[in-house]
Write a protein that holds these residues in place. Structure first.
Motif, PDB file in Angstrom:
ATOM      1  N   THR A   1      10.244  -6.367   2.858  1.00 36.96           N
ATOM      2  CA  THR A   1       8.791  -6.341   2.663  1.00 36.96           C
ATOM      3  C   THR A   1       8.324  -4.919   2.374  1.00 36.96           C
ATOM      4  O   THR A   1       7.532  -4.689   1.453  1.00 36.96           O
ATOM      5  N   LYS A   2       8.814  -3.959   3.152  1.00 34.91           N
ATOM      6  CA  LYS A   2       8.447  -2.550   2.951  1.00 34.91           C
ATOM      7  C   LYS A   2       8.918  -2.086   1.576  1.00 34.91           C
ATOM      8  O   LYS A   2       8.198  -1.376   0.866  1.00 34.91           O
ATOM      9  N   GLN A   3      10.117  -2.474   1.178  1.00 28.40           N
ATOM     10  CA  GLN A   3      10.628  -2.081  -0.135  1.00 28.40           C
ATOM     11  C   GLN A   3       9.734  -2.624  -1.245  1.00 28.40           C
ATOM     12  O   GLN A   3       9.425  -1.915  -2.205  1.00 28.40           O
ATOM     13  N   GLY A   4       9.282  -3.860  -1.111  1.00 27.01           N
ATOM     14  CA  GLY A   4       8.384  -4.444  -2.112  1.00 27.01           C
ATOM     15  C   GLY A   4       7.076  -3.682  -2.209  1.00 27.01           C
ATOM     16  O   GLY A   4       6.565  -3.441  -3.311  1.00 27.01           O
ATOM     17  N   ARG A   5       6.511  -3.296  -1.050  1.00 26.61           N
ATOM     18  CA  ARG A   5       5.269  -2.510  -1.056  1.00 26.61           C
ATOM     19  C   ARG A   5       5.482  -1.157  -1.719  1.00 26.61           C
ATOM     20  O   ARG A   5       4.627  -0.681  -2.469  1.00 26.61           O
ATOM     21  N   LEU A   6       6.632  -0.526  -1.440  1.00 24.54           N
ATOM     22  CA  LEU A   6       6.931   0.770  -2.064  1.00 24.54           C
ATOM     23  C   LEU A   6       7.004   0.642  -3.580  1.00 24.54           C
ATOM     24  O   LEU A   6       6.470   1.475  -4.315  1.00 24.54           O
ATOM     25  N   ILE A   7       7.646  -0.403  -4.044  1.00 25.03           N
ATOM     26  CA  ILE A   7       7.796  -0.607  -5.488  1.00 25.03           C
ATOM     27  C   ILE A   7       6.434  -0.842  -6.143  1.00 25.03           C
ATOM     28  O   ILE A   7       6.103  -0.237  -7.160  1.00 25.03           O
ATOM     29  N   ARG A   8       5.602  -1.696  -5.539  1.00 22.58           N
ATOM     30  CA  ARG A   8       4.261  -1.953  -6.101  1.00 22.58           C
ATOM     31  C   ARG A   8       3.405  -0.690  -6.079  1.00 22.58           C
ATOM     32  O   ARG A   8       2.658  -0.410  -7.028  1.00 22.58           O
ATOM     33  N   THR A   9       3.502   0.080  -5.004  1.00 23.61           N
ATOM     34  CA  THR A   9       2.724   1.320  -4.907  1.00 23.61           C
ATOM     35  C   THR A   9       3.186   2.310  -5.969  1.00 23.61           C
ATOM     36  O   THR A   9       2.365   2.962  -6.627  1.00 23.61           O
ATOM     37  N   ALA A  10       4.489   2.423  -6.162  1.00 29.72           N
ATOM     38  CA  ALA A  10       5.027   3.328  -7.185  1.00 29.72           C
ATOM     39  C   ALA A  10       4.567   2.896  -8.579  1.00 29.72           C
ATOM     40  O   ALA A  10       4.237   3.738  -9.419  1.00 29.72           O
ATOM     41  N   GLN A  11       4.530   1.589  -8.826  1.00 31.54           N
ATOM     42  CA  GLN A  11       4.057   1.107 -10.122  1.00 31.54           C
ATOM     43  C   GLN A  11       2.611   1.522 -10.366  1.00 31.54           C
ATOM     44  O   GLN A  11       2.260   1.907 -11.484  1.00 31.54           O
ATOM     45  N   MET A  12       1.787   1.481  -9.326  1.00 35.10           N
ATOM     46  CA  MET A  12       0.396   1.933  -9.465  1.00 35.10           C
ATOM     47  C   MET A  12       0.350   3.429  -9.777  1.00 35.10           C
ATOM     48  O   MET A  12      -0.424   3.861 -10.626  1.00 35.10           O
ATOM     49  N   TYR A  13       1.164   4.209  -9.099  1.00 26.63           N
ATOM     50  CA  TYR A  13       1.199   5.649  -9.355  1.00 26.63           C
ATOM     51  C   TYR A  13       1.615   5.912 -10.804  1.00 26.63           C
ATOM     52  O   TYR A  13       1.010   6.741 -11.489  1.00 26.63           O
ATOM     53  N   LEU A  14       2.617   5.197 -11.270  1.00 27.00           N
ATOM     54  CA  LEU A  14       3.126   5.419 -12.628  1.00 27.00           C
ATOM     55  C   LEU A  14       2.097   5.070 -13.698  1.00 27.00           C
ATOM     56  O   LEU A  14       2.135   5.627 -14.791  1.00 27.00           O
ATOM     57  N   GLN A  15       1.165   4.175 -13.382  1.00 27.55           N
ATOM     58  CA  GLN A  15       0.115   3.838 -14.345  1.00 27.55           C
ATOM     59  C   GLN A  15      -0.819   5.014 -14.588  1.00 27.55           C
ATOM     60  O   GLN A  15      -1.509   5.060 -15.606  1.00 27.55           O
ATOM     61  N   SER A  16      -0.817   5.986 -13.668  1.00 28.31           N
ATOM     62  CA  SER A  16      -1.728   7.123 -13.796  1.00 28.31           C
ATOM     63  C   SER A  16      -1.114   8.301 -14.546  1.00 28.31           C
ATOM     64  O   SER A  16      -1.786   9.311 -14.747  1.00 28.31           O
TER      65      SER A  16
END
Length: 112
Positions: free
Chosen positions: A68-83
């Motif tokens: 679950t934590k790994q999934g949150r990290l991946i989604r958060t990183a994807q948001m960062y990469l959009q910027s």
């Protein structure tokens, strides 16, 4: 965040800096979660999870990074990469602190 968590992140940031990484962000947050450290090594962007345990008696710091934590990290990183543009090469690392033992696990979380 509690003092122990802040101290662990500071220790991890200092260790990674000594290994030649540049820390570019700390505690980056979005609606999906938080990334403890974002670093750069050459042209590679590294998302770092910092975990600390008093000892490894119950599996240690590394085993506390759940799916679950790994999934949150991946989604958060994807948001960062959009910027940012262009999107750099990326990886997920963890700095695990078990008691006095610090371990740097490179490329330990795989984003499909």
């Amino acid at each position: 965040m509690n003092q122990l968590g802040l101290a662990a992140e500071q220790l991890a940031a200092e260790y990674l800096s000594q290994q030649g990484l540049s820390i570019i962000a700390r505690n980056w947050r979005c609606r999906f979660g938080e990334i403890d450290l974002i670093a750069q090594q050459g042209k590679t962007l590294i998302f770092v999870e910092v975990r600390q345990r008093k000892n490894s008696r119950f599996g240690g710091a590394a085993s506390s990074i759940s799916a679950t934590k790994q999934g949150r990290l991946i989604r958060t990183a994807q948001m960062y990469l959009q910027s940012i543009s262009p999107t750099p090469a990326c990886r997920f690392d963890a700095v695990c602190i078990d008691g006095e033992q610090l371990t740097w696990l490179q490329d330990c979380i795989q984003a499909n």
